[in-house]
Scaffold this active site. Structure first.
Site, PDB file in Angstrom:
ATOM      1  N   ASP A  65      29.468  23.287  38.175  1.00 14.93           N
ATOM      2  CA  ASP A  65      29.037  24.028  39.358  1.00 14.93           C
ATOM      3  C   ASP A  65      29.205  23.200  40.633  1.00 14.93           C
ATOM      4  O   ASP A  65      29.614  23.725  41.668  1.00 14.93           O
ATOM      5  CB  ASP A  65      27.576  24.458  39.207  1.00 14.93           C
ATOM      6  CG  ASP A  65      27.087  25.208  40.421  1.00 14.93           C
ATOM      7  OD1 ASP A  65      27.669  26.266  40.745  1.00 14.93           O
ATOM      8  OD2 ASP A  65      26.135  24.734  41.074  1.00 14.93           O
ATOM      9  N   MET A 114      17.888  20.246  19.202  1.00 15.66           N
ATOM     10  CA  MET A 114      18.231  21.401  20.042  1.00 15.66           C
ATOM     11  C   MET A 114      17.964  21.091  21.515  1.00 15.66           C
ATOM     12  O   MET A 114      18.714  21.524  22.394  1.00 15.66           O
ATOM     13  CB  MET A 114      17.462  22.649  19.602  1.00 15.66           C
ATOM     14  CG  MET A 114      17.853  23.155  18.216  1.00 15.66           C
ATOM     15  SD  MET A 114      19.636  23.347  17.941  1.00 15.66           S
ATOM     16  CE  MET A 114      20.065  24.548  19.169  1.00 15.66           C
ATOM     17  N   GLU A 115      16.917  20.328  21.774  1.00 13.47           N
ATOM     18  CA  GLU A 115      16.622  19.914  23.146  1.00 13.47           C
ATOM     19  C   GLU A 115      17.726  19.010  23.687  1.00 13.47           C
ATOM     20  O   GLU A 115      18.145  19.160  24.844  1.00 13.47           O
ATOM     21  CB  GLU A 115      15.261  19.213  23.199  1.00 13.47           C
ATOM     22  CG  GLU A 115      14.077  20.138  23.039  1.00 13.47           C
ATOM     23  CD  GLU A 115      13.822  20.642  21.618  1.00 13.47           C
ATOM     24  OE1 GLU A 115      12.971  21.520  21.450  1.00 13.47           O
ATOM     25  OE2 GLU A 115      14.475  20.165  20.658  1.00 13.47           O
ATOM     26  N   LEU A 162      13.919  30.601  18.507  1.00 16.46           N
ATOM     27  CA  LEU A 162      13.119  30.145  17.374  1.00 16.46           C
ATOM     28  C   LEU A 162      12.778  28.658  17.434  1.00 16.46           C
ATOM     29  O   LEU A 162      12.280  28.092  16.460  1.00 16.46           O
ATOM     30  CB  LEU A 162      13.823  30.502  16.064  1.00 16.46           C
ATOM     31  CG  LEU A 162      14.086  32.007  15.891  1.00 16.46           C
ATOM     32  CD1 LEU A 162      14.810  32.284  14.590  1.00 16.46           C
ATOM     33  CD2 LEU A 162      12.809  32.815  15.989  1.00 16.46           C
ATOM     34  N   CYS A 163      13.033  28.020  18.581  1.00 17.15           N
ATOM     35  CA  CYS A 163      12.644  26.620  18.770  1.00 17.15           C
ATOM     36  C   CYS A 163      11.158  26.530  19.079  1.00 17.15           C
ATOM     37  O   CYS A 163      10.625  27.338  19.832  1.00 17.15           O
ATOM     38  CB  CYS A 163      13.409  26.006  19.941  1.00 17.15           C
ATOM     39  SG  CYS A 163      15.011  25.376  19.494  1.00 17.15           S
ATOM     40  N   HIS A 164      10.522  25.521  18.519  1.00 17.43           N
ATOM     41  CA  HIS A 164       9.119  25.270  18.818  1.00 17.43           C
ATOM     42  C   HIS A 164       8.994  24.564  20.168  1.00 17.43           C
ATOM     43  O   HIS A 164       9.827  23.715  20.489  1.00 17.43           O
ATOM     44  CB  HIS A 164       8.497  24.366  17.744  1.00 17.43           C
ATOM     45  CG  HIS A 164       8.399  25.011  16.413  1.00 17.43           C
ATOM     46  ND1 HIS A 164       9.443  25.031  15.517  1.00 17.43           N
ATOM     47  CD2 HIS A 164       7.373  25.680  15.818  1.00 17.43           C
ATOM     48  CE1 HIS A 164       9.071  25.675  14.426  1.00 17.43           C
ATOM     49  NE2 HIS A 164       7.821  26.082  14.579  1.00 17.43           N
TER      50      HIS A 164
END
Length: 159
Positions: free
Chosen positions: A126, A111-112, A75-77
């Site tokens: 990793d 969120m980014e 739901l992120c733009h």
């Protein structure tokens, strides 16, 4: 809106409408930490990890993750990002990663920033798996922790 949630209403899940909002400067800074064996931190600082340059790989991974956040978080733009910085601070047995994201847009970039810092931390893990594993192939010391937003800015200029 259900219970104060902007992404849910009586019809179900939706992407929030932001068309009416003004385009303003947005910035978010997120941090997180990966706990490693002290010997591993030393090898990273000395550039002696066989798999390659750990920090450059983490920076590239974090930047790519920022750019792909709307593909990962449903739901992120999609946001036209203007800048991303991934930086590192070292402790004896950890690396703290900071991800700063900037944009001029109608919605925030936290969120980014969270996605960028998390993927940068995963890339570090990793890159150092071979030296972090114990004799049973487990990771008793390695931990990703304390991922959080430390700053969120919304202003009509970039200062």
């Amino acid at each position: 809106m259900v219970g104060g949630l902007t992404h849910v209403d009586e019809k179900g899940v939706k992407m929030v409408e932001i068309g009416y909002k003004d385009v303003v400067f947005r910035k978010a800074v997120a941090k997180g930490r990966i706990k490693l064996k002290p010997e591993t931190v030393k090898l990273i600082k000395e550039g002696k990890i066989e798999k390659g340059n750990v920090l450059a790989t983490a920076q590239i991974a974090g930047i790519l993750a920022v750019k792909r956040t709307p593909e990962l978080i449903p739901l992120c733009h999609p946001i036209p990002i203007t800048g991303v910085d991934i930086t590192f601070d070292f402790g004896e047995d950890y690396i703290e990663v900071t991800c700063e994201v900037r944009a001029y847009y109608k919605t925030g970039v936290e969120m980014e920033a969270l996605t960028g810092v998390t993927v940068a931390l995963l890339a570090i893990w990793d890159m150092v798996k071979a030296v972090e594993k114990d004799e049973k192939g487990q990771y008793p010391y390695t931990r990703i922790e304390n991922v959080h937003v430390v700053e969120k800015v919304k202003t009509h200029n970039s200062q």
